[in-house]
Design a protein around this motif. Structure first.
Motif, short mmCIF file in Angstrom:
data_model
loop_
_atom_site.label_atom_id
_atom_site.label_comp_id
_atom_site.label_asym_id
_atom_site.label_seq_id
_atom_site.Cartn_x
_atom_site.Cartn_y
_atom_site.Cartn_z
N CYS A 242 0.90 2.04 -2.33
CA CYS A 242 0.57 3.09 -1.38
C CYS A 242 1.58 3.13 -0.27
O CYS A 242 2.08 2.04 0.18
N GLY A 243 2.25 4.42 -0.03
CA GLY A 243 3.59 4.61 1.02
C GLY A 243 3.19 3.97 2.28
O GLY A 243 4.07 3.57 2.89
N TYR A 244 1.82 4.05 2.64
CA TYR A 244 1.44 3.48 3.97
C TYR A 244 1.03 2.22 4.19
O TYR A 244 0.57 1.38 5.09
N ALA A 245 0.95 1.24 2.83
CA ALA A 245 0.57 -0.01 2.89
C ALA A 245 1.10 -1.02 3.92
O ALA A 245 0.67 -1.76 4.35
N HIS A 246 2.46 -0.62 4.14
CA HIS A 246 3.11 -1.57 4.94
C HIS A 246 2.72 -1.54 6.29
O HIS A 246 2.71 -2.46 7.11
N TYR A 247 2.03 -0.47 6.80
CA TYR A 247 1.27 -0.49 7.96
C TYR A 247 0.03 -1.30 8.16
O TYR A 247 -0.27 -2.10 9.18
N ILE A 248 -0.38 -1.77 7.12
CA ILE A 248 -1.58 -2.68 7.08
C ILE A 248 -1.03 -4.07 7.20
O ILE A 248 -1.59 -4.83 8.29
N ALA A 249 0.01 -4.53 6.91
CA ALA A 249 0.54 -5.71 7.20
C ALA A 249 1.25 -5.80 8.46
O ALA A 249 1.07 -6.79 9.30
N GLU A 250 2.02 -4.75 9.13
CA GLU A 250 2.43 -4.43 10.31
C GLU A 250 1.27 -4.85 11.58
O GLU A 250 1.42 -5.25 12.72
N ALA A 251 0.08 -4.10 11.26
CA ALA A 251 -0.93 -4.01 12.26
C ALA A 251 -1.65 -5.35 12.07
O ALA A 251 -2.69 -5.69 12.86
N ASP A 252 -1.49 -6.42 10.96
CA ASP A 252 -2.49 -7.34 10.70
C ASP A 252 -4.07 -6.67 10.74
O ASP A 252 -4.81 -7.33 11.30
N ALA A 253 -3.98 -5.63 9.77
CA ALA A 253 -5.36 -5.03 9.81
C ALA A 253 -5.98 -5.28 8.36
O ALA A 253 -6.97 -4.27 8.01
N GLY A 254 -5.67 -6.17 7.54
CA GLY A 254 -6.36 -6.37 6.28
C GLY A 254 -5.07 -6.87 5.47
O GLY A 254 -4.19 -7.79 5.77
N LEU A 255 -5.52 -6.90 4.07
CA LEU A 255 -4.58 -7.48 3.17
C LEU A 255 -3.95 -6.34 1.94
O LEU A 255 -4.58 -5.51 1.92
N VAL A 256 -2.92 -6.78 1.34
CA VAL A 256 -2.30 -5.83 0.47
C VAL A 256 -2.04 -6.42 -0.96
O VAL A 256 -1.39 -7.66 -0.86
N VAL A 257 -2.52 -6.00 -2.14
CA VAL A 257 -2.33 -6.48 -3.29
C VAL A 257 -0.74 -6.19 -3.75
O VAL A 257 -0.41 -5.05 -4.03
N ALA A 258 -0.07 -7.15 -3.96
CA ALA A 258 1.42 -6.85 -4.29
C ALA A 258 1.51 -6.47 -5.66
O ALA A 258 0.71 -6.53 -6.57
N GLU A 259 2.60 -5.68 -6.14
CA GLU A 259 3.08 -5.34 -7.41
C GLU A 259 3.64 -6.48 -8.12
O GLU A 259 4.66 -7.24 -7.48
N PRO A 260 3.68 -6.52 -9.23
CA PRO A 260 2.76 -5.88 -10.13
C PRO A 260 1.36 -6.20 -9.95
O PRO A 260 0.96 -7.13 -9.82
N PHE A 261 0.50 -5.07 -10.16
CA PHE A 261 -0.87 -5.17 -9.93
C PHE A 261 -1.51 -6.24 -10.87
O PHE A 261 -1.28 -6.04 -12.16
N GLU A 262 -2.40 -7.08 -10.27
CA GLU A 262 -3.25 -7.86 -11.24
C GLU A 262 -4.80 -7.75 -10.74
O GLU A 262 -5.15 -7.88 -9.56
N GLN A 263 -5.56 -7.26 -11.61
CA GLN A 263 -6.95 -7.42 -11.19
C GLN A 263 -7.56 -8.48 -10.54
O GLN A 263 -8.37 -8.40 -9.68
#
Length: 337
Positions: free
Chosen positions: A267-288
């Motif tokens: 997601c193009g805006y996923a970096h904001y989640i890390a910058e805001a410390d507002a949650g977690l981001v699943v890295a690529e390559p995706f793993e269920q």
């Protein structure tokens, strides 16, 4: 200029409905471009701003991902022999070619690299805009009251965990991944969870998947609606494990409402989640399995969710994520080279 218009016309605007038809989309768009060019030759415009890739634009608002990259990596080689490919490739080249003069308004930094890979577009023609989140998506002063009323309306107990997924195109947004992740939760968490998915899409396939996974009574799929802020305030987590997402506006709508987010790095805006410390981001390559793990981790840790909630609201206070229109206007009105 548009092929169709729904709703009222804003004051001060002239909407020109272009009367062209064709059996294929590419032929229709080609006729649209030709009609617009002919009309502009008779009625001069100071700037021509487009939301679709086409020849003759002064400024292009790049809401769509790179067509050439998708054609080469998600389609067979035979696709590039089709008339559809030739049309959309040529129209994208008309905007992004190195020798073109179109200024480009970008809403995601991820796509610029791809456009430059195929077209060698100069850096100075790209203008990255703030996301343009509506201020009315921010948590209001009575957010706690709105949350309590919402949870009462949806019969949510104080220890129930409401997951929210928002966005049409359930397949692209990864609703299947969300259902798998909920099904994989430890029973002590799964039995407290409910998922509400909101979007204008056919829910049949996903309701069937929910039944197969034993989640039918824990999943509600609703049509798109206007009271999204109530859901953002009433939920405990936004889950958005998209397969492909140029931006992901809903991620920031959740952030400014104070709702923790679990999303994917595409997601193009996923970096904001890390910058805001507002949650977690699943890295690529995706793993269920990684999504399953992070979902369980987030739901099992109320202290972390409280920290992400506070981080999101603090970010909403100071981040430049609202001035999309103002910055776009500056680019549109600047003196042309």
């Amino acid at each position: 200029y548009t092929l169709e218009w729904r709703g009222d016309v804003p004051d001060g605007f002239e909407v020109v409905l272009v009367p062209v038809r064709a059996l294929t989309n590419q032929r229709r768009y080609a006729r649209f471009s030709a009609w617009v060019a002919d009309d502009l030759a008779r009625r001069h415009a100071d700037r021509v701003v487009g939301f679709n890739k086409m020849p003759g634009l002064d400024v292009y608002f790049a809401a769509d991902p790179c067509f050439e990259d998708k054609a080469r990596n998600l389609r067979s080689a035979l696709y590039r022999l089709s008339g559809r490919y030739r049309h959309f490739s040529a129209y994208e080249r008309a905007v992004f070619a190195a020798h073109a003069r179109t200024e480009i308004l970008m809403i995601s930094p991820l796509q610029q690299t791809l456009f430059q890979k195929y077209y060698a577009t100069p850096d100075e023609r790209f203008h990255l805009l703030p996301p343009g989140i509506a201020v009315d998506r921010r948590a209001p002063a009575d957010a706690a009251h709105v949350r309590a009323e919402f949870r009462r309306e949806f019969a949510l107990a104080s220890d129930d965990l409401l997951l929210l997924q928002i966005g049409s195109g359930f397949r692209t947004k990864g609703l299947d991944r969300s259902l798998k992740a909920i099904a994989a939760l430890p029973a002590v968490l799964r039995d407290r969870c409910r998922l509400i998915a909101i979007g204008d899409d056919d829910p049949k396939l996903f309701r069937g998947q929910a039944r197969t996974l034993g989640l039918a009574n824990r999943v509600s799929i609703l049509r798109g609606r206007s009271d999204i802020l109530r859901f953002l305030l009433g939920a405990d987590l936004l889950i958005h494990p998209a397969y492909n997402e140029n931006t992901g506006t809903v991620l920031l709508e959740a952030v400014v409402a104070g709702l923790p987010v679990l999303t994917t790095a595409v997601c193009g805006y996923a970096h904001y989640i890390a910058e805001a410390d507002a949650g977690l981001v699943v890295a690529e390559p995706f793993e269920q399995a990684r999504l399953d793990q992070l979902l369980a981790q987030m739901l099992a840790d109320p202290q972390a969710r409280a920290r992400w909630h506070a981080g999101a609201l603090a970010f909403a206070e100071h981040a430049d994520i609202y001035s999309n229109a103002e910055r776009a206007a500056d680019v549109i009105l600047k003196e042309r080279r």
